[in-house]
Enzyme design. Structure first.
Site, PDB file in Angstrom:
ATOM      1  N   ASN A  98     -81.895  18.634  84.608  1.00 22.56           N
ATOM      2  CA  ASN A  98     -81.805  19.088  86.007  1.00 22.56           C
ATOM      3  C   ASN A  98     -80.452  19.776  86.194  1.00 22.56           C
ATOM      4  O   ASN A  98     -79.421  19.117  86.244  1.00 22.56           O
ATOM      5  CB  ASN A  98     -81.938  17.861  86.928  1.00 22.56           C
ATOM      6  CG  ASN A  98     -81.743  18.215  88.390  1.00 22.56           C
ATOM      7  OD1 ASN A  98     -81.660  19.392  88.750  1.00 22.56           O
ATOM      8  ND2 ASN A  98     -81.668  17.193  89.232  1.00 22.56           N
ATOM      9  N   LYS A 100     -79.347  21.228  88.715  1.00 23.93           N
ATOM     10  CA  LYS A 100     -78.879  21.130  90.106  1.00 23.93           C
ATOM     11  C   LYS A 100     -78.372  22.496  90.588  1.00 23.93           C
ATOM     12  O   LYS A 100     -78.897  23.519  90.171  1.00 23.93           O
ATOM     13  CB  LYS A 100     -77.842  20.012  90.226  1.00 23.93           C
ATOM     14  CG  LYS A 100     -78.387  18.668  89.676  1.00 23.93           C
ATOM     15  CD  LYS A 100     -77.521  17.475  89.959  1.00 23.93           C
ATOM     16  CE  LYS A 100     -78.169  16.215  89.398  1.00 23.93           C
ATOM     17  NZ  LYS A 100     -77.416  15.009  89.634  1.00 23.93           N
ATOM     18  N   HIS A 184     -85.698  13.805  94.772  1.00 24.63           N
ATOM     19  CA  HIS A 184     -84.386  13.503  94.180  1.00 24.63           C
ATOM     20  C   HIS A 184     -83.489  12.862  95.237  1.00 24.63           C
ATOM     21  O   HIS A 184     -83.492  13.266  96.394  1.00 24.63           O
ATOM     22  CB  HIS A 184     -83.741  14.772  93.616  1.00 24.63           C
ATOM     23  CG  HIS A 184     -82.602  14.446  92.699  1.00 24.63           C
ATOM     24  ND1 HIS A 184     -81.366  14.067  93.159  1.00 24.63           N
ATOM     25  CD2 HIS A 184     -82.528  14.414  91.348  1.00 24.63           C
ATOM     26  CE1 HIS A 184     -80.578  13.817  92.123  1.00 24.63           C
ATOM     27  NE2 HIS A 184     -81.262  14.017  91.006  1.00 24.63           N
ATOM     28  N   GLU A 186     -80.433  13.123  95.833  1.00 19.08           N
ATOM     29  CA  GLU A 186     -79.492  14.011  96.518  1.00 19.08           C
ATOM     30  C   GLU A 186     -80.169  14.674  97.721  1.00 19.08           C
ATOM     31  O   GLU A 186     -79.556  14.859  98.769  1.00 19.08           O
ATOM     32  CB  GLU A 186     -78.939  15.048  95.522  1.00 19.08           C
ATOM     33  CG  GLU A 186     -77.905  14.409  94.600  1.00 19.08           C
ATOM     34  CD  GLU A 186     -77.815  15.041  93.218  1.00 19.08           C
ATOM     35  OE1 GLU A 186     -78.389  16.118  92.989  1.00 19.08           O
ATOM     36  OE2 GLU A 186     -77.160  14.420  92.359  1.00 19.08           O
ATOM     37  N   GLU A 256     -84.136   6.825  88.947  1.00 22.50           N
ATOM     38  CA  GLU A 256     -82.735   7.260  89.003  1.00 22.50           C
ATOM     39  C   GLU A 256     -81.974   6.417  90.024  1.00 22.50           C
ATOM     40  O   GLU A 256     -81.943   6.763  91.221  1.00 22.50           O
ATOM     41  CB  GLU A 256     -82.648   8.738  89.409  1.00 22.50           C
ATOM     42  CG  GLU A 256     -83.276   9.683  88.419  1.00 22.50           C
ATOM     43  CD  GLU A 256     -82.648  11.083  88.487  1.00 22.50           C
ATOM     44  OE1 GLU A 256     -82.277  11.591  87.436  1.00 22.50           O
ATOM     45  OE2 GLU A 256     -82.514  11.640  89.601  1.00 22.50           O
ATOM     46  N   GLY A 262     -74.234  10.793  88.297  1.00 22.38           N
ATOM     47  CA  GLY A 262     -72.949  11.495  88.383  1.00 22.38           C
ATOM     48  C   GLY A 262     -71.937  10.879  87.446  1.00 22.38           C
ATOM     49  O   GLY A 262     -72.016   9.694  87.106  1.00 22.38           O
ATOM     50  N   SER A 303     -76.230   9.415  84.440  1.00 24.75           N
ATOM     51  CA  SER A 303     -75.136   9.388  83.458  1.00 24.75           C
ATOM     52  C   SER A 303     -75.614   9.254  82.011  1.00 24.75           C
ATOM     53  O   SER A 303     -74.963   8.581  81.205  1.00 24.75           O
ATOM     54  CB  SER A 303     -74.150   8.262  83.781  1.00 24.75           C
ATOM     55  OG  SER A 303     -73.627   8.429  85.073  1.00 24.75           O
TER      56      SER A 303
HETATM   57  P1  13P Z   1     -76.293  12.818  85.884  1.00 27.20           P
HETATM   58  O1  13P Z   1     -76.891  12.874  84.500  1.00 27.20           O
HETATM   59  O2  13P Z   1     -75.249  13.866  86.110  1.00 27.20           O
HETATM   60  O3  13P Z   1     -75.850  11.433  86.232  1.00 27.20           O
HETATM   61  O4  13P Z   1     -77.476  13.201  86.918  1.00 27.20           O
HETATM   62  C1  13P Z   1     -78.684  12.527  86.858  1.00 27.20           C
HETATM   63  C2  13P Z   1     -79.627  13.201  87.784  1.00 27.20           C
HETATM   64  O5  13P Z   1     -79.456  13.166  88.982  1.00 27.20           O
HETATM   65  C3  13P Z   1     -80.730  13.965  87.190  1.00 27.20           C
HETATM   66  O6  13P Z   1     -81.667  14.330  88.145  1.00 27.20           O
END
Ligand code: 13P
Length: 346
Positions: A98, A100, A184, A186, A256, A262, A303
């Site tokens: 992803n 983002k 997601h 976020e 997740e 993050g 992570s």
């Molecule tokens: P990270 O791998 O940066 O922790 O992000 C995970 C994520 O949100 C994937 O959708």
């Protein structure tokens, strides 16, 4: 058809099992009890071959060759090759990236090209990248015929109309997307997306023929107050309302936990991931039946990096990973893919 159209078939594509599966076994058995084991092995081989075809993995090695069907002493070679084939038939491993809201056109292009270049030749891996909307087309060009799939990070639950700034499922299919990420954390947090709205998106995406990666997860406070199961259950129940068990073929669940996402986040241990994937399968079993729960693809995200990937891939019941930060670096992303390849042969 299972290879080429898997994500777009409106129904599961399987086989009618009759003489074609029984004949080789019957010929070996021929009414002689001493041939029973060889006949059973041949029947099992044919069954596993059909399973491979059902999953789009059929190849020449599954054919019933003359030696297998006519020799009474076929037991040993057949059993040995069955052990090999059982490994081949292990579940696919998934590595999804992803991106983002990162990259620009040039970076997106070169990142995709570098991943294609370093991608190991392994049919048991399903790799997909999820670039920002504006770069879907250039990334599609870079991925061309590599076997790496394309996904989008969101959609709007309508086929067209006055929805300024939004993108429809049909548009995503048009630019070559197979997958869409929905729910997601976020977006749930920053844009206050509700489970009901996410559910509309899930249903529209599935109806259009996209495969959905539905993200669910609990916050740290919810975990610390023992609400994890309740939160995951609620997100699954609401997010998948109105979906039927046939549609579940097109649904992947990404667990997740918010506290693990993050670079700053803690990371979930393989034991925690195993527990939560078990809860997810339990809930799916209650909603859609045991078969859906068993075939469900469950990913973990939060992570994931080349150092912890092996441990996560070897987590019982987990099918793969959804990566954020480390999917933006081809070397790191490829190292995680390699960890998945290695996990297949353990
Ligand atoms: P990270 O791998 O940066 O922790 O992000 C995970 C994520 O949100 C994937 O959708």
């Amino acid at each position: 058809m299972n290879i080429r159209f898997k994500t777009r078939l409106p129904w599961p594509l399987s086989f009618s099992f009759a003489r074609a599966i029984q004949n080789p076994a019957m010929e070996i058995w021929a009414g002689d009890v001493s041939n029973t084991a060889a006949a059973q092995a041949a029947l099992l081989k044919r069954g596993m071959g059909n399973q491979a075809a059902r999953e789009g993995l059929y190849s020449r090695e599954w054919m019933m060759d003359a030696a297998t069907v006519s020799h009474n002493e076929a037991v040993r070679p057949v059993t040995a090759s069955l052990q090999h084939q059982a490994k081949v038939l292990k579940r696919k491993k998934y590595v999804f990236g992803n991106w983002k809201m990162n990259t620009n056109e040039a970076k997106a292009k070169s990142l995709a090209a570098a991943i294609v270049q370093g991608m190991p030749l392994d049919q048991s891996m399903q790799v997909a990248v999820f670039p920002p909307f504006p770069y879907l087309s250039v990334v599609r060009e870079s991925l061309c015929a590599s076997g790496i799939a394309l996904g989008a990070q969101n959609l709007y639950p309508a086929s067209e109309g006055a929805f300024t700034g939004e993108v429809s499922p049909g548009m995503l299919l048009d630019v070559g997307c197979q997958y869409v990420l929905l729910g997601h954390s976020e977006r749930r947090q920053l844009l206050t997306e509700t489970d009901a709205f996410i559910n509309q998106k899930v249903r529209q995406a599935l109806a259009a023929g996209l495969s959905v990666v539905l993200c669910i997860g609990e916050s740290l406070q919810q975990r610390e107050t023992q609400q994890t199961q309740q939160v995951l259950d609620a997100q699954l129940i609401a997010g998948l309302a109105g979906v039927n068990s046939a549609d579940m073929q097109g649904v992947i669940i990404a667990y997740e936990p918010l506290w693990a996402i993050g670079k700053q986040g803690q990371q979930a241990s393989p034991k925690q991931v195993q527990q939560e994937q078990h809860l997810i399968r339990q809930r799916i079993s209650q909603m859609f039946g045991q078969a859906s729960a068993e075939s469900l693809v469950v990913l973990y995200g939060g992570s994931v990096n080349p150092d912890n990937a092996a441990g996560i891939f070897n987590t019982l019941g987990l099918d793969g990973v959804l990566i954020g930060a480390d999917s933006l670096n081809a070397e790191q992303f490829l190292a995680i893919i390699q960890a998945g390849v290695n996990a297949l042969v353990v």
